[in-house]
Design an enzyme around this catalytic site. Structure first.
Site, mmCIF file in Angstrom:
data_model
loop_
_atom_site.group_PDB
_atom_site.id
_atom_site.type_symbol
_atom_site.label_atom_id
_atom_site.label_comp_id
_atom_site.label_asym_id
_atom_site.label_seq_id
_atom_site.Cartn_x
_atom_site.Cartn_y
_atom_site.Cartn_z
ATOM 1 C CE1 TYR A 1 -3.873 1.147 -0.243
ATOM 2 C CE2 TYR A 1 -3.965 2.665 1.654
ATOM 3 C CZ TYR A 1 -4.429 2.426 0.636
ATOM 4 O OH TYR A 1 -5.215 3.315 0.828
ATOM 5 C CD GLU B 1 -23.368 -17.548 -17.654
ATOM 6 O OE1 GLU B 1 -24.342 -19.157 -17.090
ATOM 7 O OE2 GLU B 1 -22.749 -17.157 -17.520
ATOM 8 C CG ASP B 2 -27.447 -17.947 -16.038
ATOM 9 O OD1 ASP B 2 -27.702 -18.745 -17.265
ATOM 10 O OD2 ASP B 2 -27.042 -17.860 -14.903
ATOM 11 C CG ASN C 1 -22.230 -24.298 -21.547
ATOM 12 O OD1 ASN C 1 -22.319 -24.998 -22.391
ATOM 13 N ND2 ASN C 1 -22.657 -22.974 -21.602
ATOM 14 C CB ALA D 1 -35.113 -19.763 -31.912
ATOM 15 N N GLY D 2 -33.905 -19.432 -29.028
ATOM 16 C CA GLY D 2 -33.119 -18.816 -27.736
ATOM 17 C C GLY D 2 -31.449 -18.351 -27.627
ATOM 18 C CE LYS E 1 -20.452 -19.351 -17.027
ATOM 19 N NZ LYS E 1 -21.319 -20.047 -18.132
#
Length: 406
Positions: free
Chosen positions: A55, A152-153, A333, A211-212, A110
């Site tokens: 620091y 994400e999501d 994934n 189709a997402g 994740k």
């Protein structure tokens, strides 16, 4: 009589291990108590000399150097090793729109997968906003702290616009894993299924149910990889240019898919198809599955209930994959995103290109190319060869495509 599950909100410290009075704490709550991650220092602060270096006043020298040469931030901070995992909680796993606070256990999960499987540090960030421009502005202002952003999501179709606008604003990789991670692993498994059965990708016709975010990305990467043809189906049937109800995203999708000019239902599309890829949920009738080409590939990836149960799929398919860990060939994934980000960060890539994703898929497939069987067209998430192979391939592709800065 089943044992009582203790309310986690009323449990005291240590109750996770308690089974008093016949009560049981759900092991999921036991594991998540206090969160699943923490931040720790990488340098010691043992005395005043350490403190003066870590620091003030020592830190001032580093700050001044970065102010003069901004690229030094990658060498003297954690920026080049850390990813933001960003969500608005609008499309969480199979749970849907549960909001930012409820999404945090998933984002923490994740983040620890990034560390466990790719050696990449990650910070979960749940945003209390939904408008596209609000999310873009917020993440863009946070970007100086990170080497990349994993979206994400976030629900479709907003996720497409958010990713595009963010990548235009910042010079670090923006990667929506629900789209591209799924697409990379799917392509890798399909490459190996084709190798196993002696076919080329160009000979195959695929049908995608959904189709997402994932369906669109899978269609794009399959076309880029040279698949013969692919038809994408939504709730109203095949996405085709003759439909008048298409969104901008689906209209673009119709422009590069469905060379055969099919129209009608999912069942119509499946007739004679070589590949089924499910990213939608629902159930496909066995009568429709039976019309697929001999030696078909069925990747039914909805969780927890695949669109086509493996018991049914095995009656008609040469290779079957799901999104579940309790069946062979899990399309997961985690096989992709840790290595993809590790490779991008390694070379300080400004973005993740289509070429980098294709390289990741090829590298992932190659890990088990000499070990192929109907039950092994994709590696296990715990195969230690995966992340190094994907990392190296992505870094090399970034250099070849001119987006690497180191």
């Amino acid at each position: 009589m089943s044992a009582e599950i203790v309310n986690p909100l009323s449990a005291t410290d240590g109750a996770a291990e308690s089974t008093e009075a016949g009560g049981l704490i759900d092991p999921a709550f036991a594991l998540h108590r206090g969160g699943k991650m923490a931040i720790e220092a990488t340098v010691p602060v043992r005395d005043k000399d350490d403190l003066s270096l870590a620091y003030t006043p020592g830190v001032a020298k580093v700050c001044e150097a970065i102010a003069e040469q901004p690229d030094l931030v990658h060498d003297y901070t954690w920026k080049s090793q850390v990813v933001a995992v960003v969500t608005d909680g609008s499309a969480v796993l199979g749970l849907g729109d549960i909001g930012p606070e409820a999404s945090l256990p998933v984002m923490e999960g994740k983040a620890i997968l990034f560390k466990q499987f790719g050696g990449v540090d990650a910070v979960p960030i749940a945003l209390d906003c939904r408008e596209v421009d609000e999310i873009v502005e917020t993440v863009a202002r946070l970007a100086p702290s990170f080497g990349g952003v994993n979206l994400e999501d976030i629900s479709a179709p907003r996720c497409f616009e958010i990713e595009r606008k963010l990548q235009e604003r910042v010079d670090i990789p923006i990667f929506h894993d629900d789209q591209h991670g799924t697409a990379v692993v799917t392509l890798a498994a399909l490459r190996n299924a084709a190798r196993l059965t002696g076919r080329a990708l160009g000979e195959l016709r695929a049908v995608i149910s959904g189709a997402g975010a994932a369906g669109v990305a899978i269609a794009k990467i399959l076309v880029e990889a040279g698949l013969g043809d692919v038809a994408v189906c939504d709730r109203k049937g095949i996405v085709s240019s003759d439909r008048e109800d298409l969104t901008d995203v689906k209209r673009e999708l119709a422009g590069f898919t469905n060379k055969a000019g099919l129209s009608g239902s999912l069942e119509t599309a499946l007739n004679g198809a070589d590949v089924f890829i499910g990213v939608s949920g629902g159930t496909v009738p066995e009568s429709a599955v039976a019309t697929m080409a001999e030696g078909a590939f069925i990747f039914a990836m909805a969780n927890p209930t695949p669109e086509i149960h493996p018991d049914v799929a095995h009656k008609y398919a040469a290779v079957v994959a799901t999104g579940r860990s309790d069946f062979p060939n899990q399309i997961n994934n985690v096989l992709a995103f840790p290595g993809i980000f590790a490779g991008a960060l390694q070379v300080r890539a400004s973005r993740i290109t289509e070429g980098m994703k294709l390289a990741a898929a090829e590298a992932l497939a190659a890990v088990v190319a000499d070990e192929l069987s109907a039950d092994k067209v994709i590696p296990s998430p715990f195969d230690e060869r995966v992340a190094p192979a994907v990392t190296a391939a992505v870094a090399a592709a970034a250099r070849a495509e001119g987006v690497a800065r180191r």
